[in-house]
Design an enzyme around this catalytic site. Structure first.
Site, PDB file in Angstrom:
ATOM      1  N   ARG A  90      27.351 -32.034 -12.591  1.00  0.00           N
ATOM      2  CA  ARG A  90      27.684 -32.967 -10.911  1.00  0.00           C
ATOM      3  C   ARG A  90      27.009 -34.177 -10.769  1.00  0.00           C
ATOM      4  NH1 ARG A  90      31.157 -29.509 -11.280  1.00  0.00           N
ATOM      5  NH2 ARG A  90      31.729 -27.964  -9.875  1.00  0.00           N
ATOM      6  N   CYS A 142      32.575 -27.999  -2.586  1.00  0.00           N
ATOM      7  CA  CYS A 142      31.702 -27.699  -2.304  1.00  0.00           C
ATOM      8  C   CYS A 142      30.292 -28.878  -1.475  1.00  0.00           C
ATOM      9  CB  CYS A 142      30.632 -27.090  -3.274  1.00  0.00           C
ATOM     10  SG  CYS A 142      31.917 -25.863  -4.180  1.00  0.00           S
ATOM     11  N   GLU A 191      25.915 -31.490  -3.052  1.00  0.00           N
ATOM     12  CA  GLU A 191      26.560 -32.348  -3.854  1.00  0.00           C
ATOM     13  C   GLU A 191      27.429 -33.193  -3.403  1.00  0.00           C
ATOM     14  OE1 GLU A 191      29.144 -29.714  -6.508  1.00  0.00           O
ATOM     15  OE2 GLU A 191      31.708 -30.986  -5.657  1.00  0.00           O
TER      16      GLU A 191
HETATM   17  N1  EPU Z   1      30.181 -15.968  -3.537  1.00  0.00           N
HETATM   18  C1  EPU Z   1      29.990 -15.468  -3.060  1.00  0.00           C
HETATM   19  N2  EPU Z   1      30.788 -15.127  -1.289  1.00  0.00           N
HETATM   20  C2  EPU Z   1      31.082 -17.091  -1.147  1.00  0.00           C
HETATM   21  C3  EPU Z   1      31.455 -17.991  -2.502  1.00  0.00           C
HETATM   22  C4  EPU Z   1      31.296 -17.248  -3.478  1.00  0.00           C
HETATM   23  O1  EPU Z   1      29.489 -14.260  -3.237  1.00  0.00           O
HETATM   24  O2  EPU Z   1      30.964 -17.137  -0.493  1.00  0.00           O
HETATM   25  C5  EPU Z   1      29.771 -15.508  -5.198  1.00  0.00           C
HETATM   26  C6  EPU Z   1      31.356 -15.642  -6.316  1.00  0.00           C
HETATM   27  O3  EPU Z   1      31.892 -13.948  -5.868  1.00  0.00           O
HETATM   28  C7  EPU Z   1      31.201 -15.543  -7.538  1.00  0.00           C
HETATM   29  C8  EPU Z   1      29.655 -16.399  -7.489  1.00  0.00           C
HETATM   30  O4  EPU Z   1      29.109 -16.774  -5.835  1.00  0.00           O
HETATM   31  O5  EPU Z   1      30.140 -14.067  -7.791  1.00  0.00           O
HETATM   32  C9  EPU Z   1      29.958 -18.221  -7.889  1.00  0.00           C
HETATM   33  O6  EPU Z   1      30.960 -18.173  -7.022  1.00  0.00           O
HETATM   34  P1  EPU Z   1      32.670 -19.630  -7.656  1.00  0.00           P
HETATM   35  O7  EPU Z   1      33.200 -19.391  -8.925  1.00  0.00           O
HETATM   36  O8  EPU Z   1      33.478 -19.472  -6.643  1.00  0.00           O
HETATM   37  O9  EPU Z   1      32.134 -20.951  -7.857  1.00  0.00           O
HETATM   38  P2  EPU Z   1      30.560 -21.535  -7.694  1.00  0.00           P
HETATM   39  O10 EPU Z   1      29.335 -21.567  -8.628  1.00  0.00           O
HETATM   40  O11 EPU Z   1      30.468 -20.877  -6.377  1.00  0.00           O
HETATM   41  C10 EPU Z   1      31.373 -23.383  -8.982  1.00  0.00           C
HETATM   42  C11 EPU Z   1      31.715 -25.442  -8.558  1.00  0.00           C
HETATM   43  C12 EPU Z   1      33.028 -25.229  -8.217  1.00  0.00           C
HETATM   44  C13 EPU Z   1      33.979 -24.950  -9.049  1.00  0.00           C
HETATM   45  C14 EPU Z   1      34.280 -23.587  -9.309  1.00  0.00           C
HETATM   46  C15 EPU Z   1      34.991 -22.662 -10.035  1.00  0.00           C
HETATM   47  C16 EPU Z   1      29.742 -25.756  -7.914  1.00  0.00           C
HETATM   48  C17 EPU Z   1      28.721 -26.356  -6.428  1.00  0.00           C
HETATM   49  N3  EPU Z   1      30.020 -25.299  -7.429  1.00  0.00           N
HETATM   50  O12 EPU Z   1      31.343 -22.877  -7.411  1.00  0.00           O
HETATM   51  O13 EPU Z   1      32.981 -26.596  -7.221  1.00  0.00           O
HETATM   52  O14 EPU Z   1      35.184 -25.425  -8.130  1.00  0.00           O
HETATM   53  O15 EPU Z   1      33.018 -23.491  -9.660  1.00  0.00           O
HETATM   54  O16 EPU Z   1      34.657 -23.356 -11.186  1.00  0.00           O
HETATM   55  O17 EPU Z   1      29.394 -26.310  -8.560  1.00  0.00           O
HETATM   56  C18 EPU Z   1      32.694 -29.111  -6.650  1.00  0.00           C
HETATM   57  O18 EPU Z   1      32.556 -28.765  -7.002  1.00  0.00           O
HETATM   58  O19 EPU Z   1      33.274 -29.190  -4.760  1.00  0.00           O
HETATM   59  C19 EPU Z   1      32.613 -27.216  -6.428  1.00  0.00           C
HETATM   60  C20 EPU Z   1      33.876 -27.142  -5.383  1.00  0.00           C
END
Ligand code: EPU
Length: 302
Positions: A177, A226, A296
């Site tokens: 990012r 995010c 972000e």
């Molecule tokens: N989780 C929770 N509760 C929540 C959200 C997430 O427990 O409310 C847990 C999920 O169950 C999972 C872990 O946290 O075990 C990671 O969650 P997720 O797979 O949704 O990925 P993320 O790290 O929250 C990132 C990117 C997203 C992208 C997704 C999928 C960042 C900040 N976010 O989210 O990107 O869509 O992976 O690859 O890097 C963005 O950049 O705006 C964005 C949405």
């Protein structure tokens, strides 16, 4: 900010540059938050150096807007004008494994168009809203891929040289990012190199990513994706969730019940509401986990 001086207005190179008075940034951003200012819509890249010379000579501050999908804009009358590229026709031209894409192109449509021509690799980006230029500037990514991997050349307006330049992919650093572009560089076009893959196979990957996204993110609501970056080895969403903060609100700014790193505008949230919610959550995560979350979302303060 309004461009009041008729001399400046008449010096704008119409119709290549169109002035839209008092545009509402709430209407131009996915969060639906932001005040008003004059907007210059640019149809021809070549006009940008002269246009910026004109603005600088008249002390008119400006910002570049992409798709407005990762942006939190201040309330009220804004102290700068906004510049935005108009989407050309066609948005994408293909040549073998290379895709030449205008920065104003819609990211999702670009991924789909390339897929239909048997060019894959970007399946993970399918549900990411915004323009290709915006994705490029922040090295957007999802589901294990990021756009920077495919970048071979970028055409941009460089504020430092005040010229349109072309950089090779190897001259740009793409990190999580984050990129090495200067904040006031304006993305104009990109050359991507994409792996050949049959459309049916790409479609399978697209469907899987869409399904994952639908099940974990609040897609129908007004958000900027995010809010925080994930700190190395941790997930901002998981930490905010573990702290029991889903549903926490300031005015109409609210932490999504579906994904805790998405803050949604459930009505008429102001930038002040959203910023106060962000500051509150940052402090609670710092207190609970000893980690300082970095935004972000890009904030345009007044
Ligand atoms: N989780 C929770 N509760 C929540 C959200 C997430 O427990 O409310 C847990 C999920 O169950 C999972 C872990 O946290 O075990 C990671 O969650 P997720 O797979 O949704 O990925 P993320 O790290 O929250 C990132 C990117 C997203 C992208 C997704 C999928 C960042 C900040 N976010 O989210 O990107 O869509 O992976 O690859 O890097 C963005 O950049 O705006 C964005 C949405």
């Amino acid at each position: 900010m309004r461009i009041e001086d008729p001399k400046i207005v008449s010096a704008l190179p119409a119709p290549a540059v169109e002035l839209k008075r008092g545009a509402s940034l709430a209407d131009l951003t996915s969060l639906g938050i932001g005040g008003a200012t004059d907007l210059l819509r640019i149809r021809k890249h070549e006009k940008i150096p002269d246009l910026l010379r004109l603005l600088d000579a008249n002390n008119i501050p400006h910002k570049f807007l992409g798709g407005g999908s990762n942006l939190l804009v201040a309330d009220g009358e804004l102290p700068w004008i906004v510049l935005q590229l108009v989407r050309p026709e066609p948005e994408v031209v293909l040549e073998g494994n290379f895709a030449y894409v205008d920065a104003a192109a819609d990211l999702g449509r670009t991924v789909t168009f390339c897929a239909m021509n048997d060019l894959g690799g970007m399946e993970g980006l399918i549900g990411v809203p915004g323009t290709v230029g915006g994705a490029l500037r922040m090295n957007a990514g999802a589901y294990g891929m990021q756009i920077g991997t495919f970048v071979r050349e970028v055409k941009l307006y460089r504020a430092a040289s005040r010229k349109i330049e072309t950089l090779k992919g190897s001259q740009i650093s793409f990190e999580y990012r984050h990129t090495s572009f200067a904040p006031d560089d304006m993305m104009l076009a990109v050359k991507l190199e994409l792996p050949s893959k049959p459309y049916r196979e790409i479609l399978k990957g697209i469907r899987i990513c869409n399904e994952k996204r639908r099940s974990s993110q609040p897609l129908g609501q007004k958000s900027a994706g995010c809010i925080f970056k994930n700190p190395p080895g941790a997930s901002a969403g998981r930490m905010i969730d573990e702290l029991g903060l889903k549903g926490l609100s300031v005015g109409d700014a609210r932490i999504s019940d579906r994904h805790a790193n998405f803050f949604v505008n459930v009505g008429k949230a102001s930038a002040k509401d959203m910023l106060s919610l962000i500051a509150d959550v940052r402090e609670r995560v710092r207190a609970g986990y000893g980690l300082l979350l970095e935004n972000e979302v890009v904030v345009w303060s007044a």
